[in-house]
Write an enzyme that holds these catalytic residues in place. Structure first.
Site, PDB file in Angstrom:
ATOM      1  N   ASP A 173       0.860  -1.181   0.000  1.00 59.83           N
ATOM      2  CA  ASP A 173       0.000   0.000   0.000  1.00 59.83           C
ATOM      3  C   ASP A 173       0.899   1.235   0.000  1.00 59.83           C
ATOM      4  OD1 ASP A 173       0.954   0.142   2.580  1.00 59.83           O
ATOM      5  OD2 ASP A 173      -0.951  -0.309   3.541  1.00 59.83           O
TER       6      ASP A 173
ATOM      7  N   ASP B  38      -8.046  -7.423   0.078  1.00 59.76           N
ATOM      8  CA  ASP B  38      -7.176  -7.716   1.226  1.00 59.76           C
ATOM      9  C   ASP B  38      -7.945  -7.336   2.461  1.00 59.76           C
ATOM     10  OD1 ASP B  38      -6.765  -4.675   0.897  1.00 59.76           O
ATOM     11  OD2 ASP B  38      -5.822  -5.124   2.820  1.00 59.76           O
TER      12      ASP B  38
ATOM     13  N   CYS C  93     -13.673 -28.390   6.917  1.00 60.03           N
ATOM     14  CA  CYS C  93     -12.412 -27.747   6.540  1.00 60.03           C
ATOM     15  C   CYS C  93     -11.297 -28.781   6.486  1.00 60.03           C
ATOM     16  CB  CYS C  93     -12.083 -26.649   7.547  1.00 60.03           C
ATOM     17  SG  CYS C  93     -10.531 -25.804   7.207  1.00 60.03           S
TER      18      CYS C  93
ATOM     19  N   CYS D  63      -8.003 -27.956   6.443  1.00 58.94           N
ATOM     20  CA  CYS D  63      -6.713 -27.344   6.785  1.00 58.94           C
ATOM     21  C   CYS D  63      -5.994 -28.153   7.857  1.00 58.94           C
ATOM     22  CB  CYS D  63      -6.889 -25.890   7.224  1.00 58.94           C
ATOM     23  SG  CYS D  63      -7.274 -25.639   8.957  1.00 58.94           S
TER      24      CYS D  63
ATOM     25  N   CYS E  25      -7.697 -28.089  11.322  1.00 60.32           N
ATOM     26  CA  CYS E  25      -8.936 -28.872  11.443  1.00 60.32           C
ATOM     27  C   CYS E  25      -8.681 -30.368  11.283  1.00 60.32           C
ATOM     28  CB  CYS E  25      -9.967 -28.366  10.441  1.00 60.32           C
ATOM     29  SG  CYS E  25     -10.554 -26.703  10.876  1.00 60.32           S
TER      30      CYS E  25
ATOM     31  N   HIS F  67      -5.812 -21.378  10.336  1.00 60.95           N
ATOM     32  CA  HIS F  67      -7.166 -21.755   9.930  1.00 60.95           C
ATOM     33  C   HIS F  67      -7.884 -20.605   9.226  1.00 60.95           C
ATOM     34  CE1 HIS F  67     -11.217 -23.288   9.790  1.00 60.95           C
ATOM     35  NE2 HIS F  67     -11.587 -22.110  10.261  1.00 60.95           N
TER      36      HIS F  67
END
Lengths: 378, 378
Positions: free
Chosen positions: B92, B272, B310, B312, B315, B341
């Site tokens: 930015d 974002d 999930c 991931c 999880c 997560h």
């Protein structure tokens, strides 16, 4: 797997290369156990622990008893399942933290009354209670409750603590045998703990008393509490000499990387220490050229890896400048990367020690390590 | 690789499936960019970011300018090398943080005078200075300096800020063109930023002004600052309608998981937000059944994974009870696992959105997501 221990080779120094078998895996000894205080080695995922080659870690009974509580962990299937760690776990008795962290403690032959450092609540830790908690946690190796004393301590006080520790060890052993089925890990082993302060004869006597109780392994406690390193080694060696060669020996709470091989040369097979993890969070990093305080301005634009001789994920990928920046900015990643490196450094040192024993060259290895680290210290 | 953008498919809603090529890799769009404020996505190693499938992340110019300083990063070879991140980075302009974090700011047509939130030191941020810093950082995509205003704001103030933003955009573009060689990343692209407050006509006018300046991509800034979600979408769509179809569109600082597909349906290609990372550290976790506050006592003995839908690492391996324990004990691992997560959840939502666009079914996907999340909210 049944708990068992094999000495594979003994070095001229007295160092032993061994293999410890536990319900949750085999551990190459001499072994270093990272400290996972509250069900986590601070800053590392269990995936990272496995990647680092950790075979056994230490859990703190005191912390887990207070939070989240041992009955909750029992209901979750034990500490291994609770924290999703498939490897071995050794739990301490809680005694050391009661003596060092809690308020208003009062020791009697019955046990220790203390107040939680978290909320001031009152608790009574007895040898039986410690085992009850450790059975709920279901560690692979539980420890007897011992009385930890300060250094220096009068001979009378040291003798009294050693006597009480032996009494408690018997009560722990009896409780563990009677209630074996209560453990969430079938085959959980119980280690006795040698005390005796800074008095070699008391240490020997304490060791003999414990051996009479016939534990599957023995710890040497109450050392590295302020006495000179040479004294630690002498006292550890005095105790070890009384312990059966066929059983594992665990020297509690040691030490600096350059001291590990000295302890191994005393005939010690297992060690644990908060130094790699705690120091990491304080920016103190261990390298093959000595310690580095990463906050030092000299590293601000240093593009080299932390330790050019290290093959860990941190040294392969990140620069000193980046590690310093993370530390100065108080970033979570500072704790993650610093801990990863320090734990790798300790485990790698132990790997090298095991290799040196295998070649019968531990004395040479120790001398070289010492020289290199002394040359490198700022 | 040269900077380029291809729209692969457009959905009936107006959503675009695309491919953004940058000097540090290709990004599938619509893309979500995790925020790596000070050269690190708080709680994640760069290895974890790669494992999670992150293709582009956002770095904050304000933070990196103040610490460790852009000249240091330039000397270290740019931000990619400094933080060892091989993927793409968008920076930015620093403006947003100057307006939200620093003290004693004073805006003139020349730039913004402010005091560092770290040490109170005084700095002057001009459009040229922002580009100088971003060229030192060497992001793949730099942003023009814009004036961010509060919501609600008077029309006159919004018009004035949009006018100033357009002037600054021209100065940024000219500086970037003249000093192209100064960037540590050859081929760094510069995006303009649409402002105009909550006024659709001002937004359209702002967009047209920027398009005249011919940027390789366009951001829509100053939204999701307190106005209702529907208004955010209307204003984003109004701006997007004026922007060239062949250039990527980036909606800054959004949003909640259930809102992402709405923004995509406005024709937005990049987003974002700090929500997945910041909320993670506060114990607020996003799941397919809605948000979970992991500190809630109801999870104390909950052996289920955080999100049963999930895949991931968190999880797959850890329980809600363990995550709650880590959070209550203020463990570093809480930040690590929770962030892992949440970032996975955002990236996975974007993957599903891209798939829905590929099948021309984004409207159905959004309705279903909305219904499921509303049903799941406590």
């Amino acid at each position: 797997m049944e708990f068992s221990f094999q000495v594979l080779k003994t070095d001229p120094t007295g160092a032993r290369l061994g293999r410890l078998t536990t319900p949750h895996g085999v551990i190459d000894t001499p072994a270093f156990m990272p400290v996972g205080t509250a069900g986590t080695v601070k800053g590392l995922t269990q995936e990272a622990l496995a990647d680092l080659g950790v075979q056994i870690l230490l859990g703190n009974t005191y912390h887990l008893y207070l939070r989240p509580g041992h009955e909750l962990i029992r209901n979750m299937g034990g500490l291994h399942r609770f924290m999703s760690w498939p490897g071995a776990i050794l739990t301490d008795s809680g005694g050391y933290q009661v003596f060092s962290l809690s308020d208003l403690r009062k020791v009697t032959d019955e046990g220790v009354r203390f107040r939680s450092h978290l909320d001031g609540s009152e608790h009574f830790l007895t040898p039986e209670k410690s085992l009850e908690v450790q059975q709920a946690l279901g560690s692979d190796i539980a420890m007897v409750l011992d009385e930890c004393i300060e250094y220096p301590a009068e001979r009378g006080r040291a003798a009294e603590a050693a006597r009480r520790t032996a009494d408690w060890a018997r009560r722990c052993r009896d409780y563990a045998r009677e209630r074996e089925d209560a453990s969430t890990t079938p085959g959980q082993a119980l280690f006795g703990i040698v005390q005796g302060g800074a008095y070699a004869d008391l240490r020997r006597e304490s060791a003999r008393r414990l051996v009479e109780l016939d534990f599957p392994g023995y710890a040497i406690g109450g050392l590295a509490v302020g006495e000179p390193h040479e004294m630690t080694c002498e006292l550890a060696a005095a105790a070890a000499a009384e312990l059966p060669a066929a059983r594992p020996r665990y020297l509690m709470g040691v030490g600096l990387p350059e001291q590990l091989s000295d302890y191994v040369a005393c005939g010690v097979d297992m060690m644990d220490c908060v130094l790699p993890t705690r120091n990491a969070r304080n920016g103190c990093l261990f390298t093959s050229a000595g310690r580095i305080s990463i906050k030092n301005a000299r590293y601000a634009a240093d593009s080299r890896p932390l330790d050019e001789n290290c093959s860990c994920m941190v040294c392969r990928n990140y620069s000193r400048a980046y590690l310093r920046h993370l530390y100065m900015a108080n970033e979570v990643l500072a704790a993650i990367l610093n801990t990863h490196h320090n734990v790798h450094f300790y485990l790698d040192t132990m790997r090298k020690i095991r290799q040196a024993i295998a070649f019968g060259e531990l004395a040479g290895f120790s001398a070289e390590l010492q020289a290199r680290l002394e040359a490198g210290h700022p």
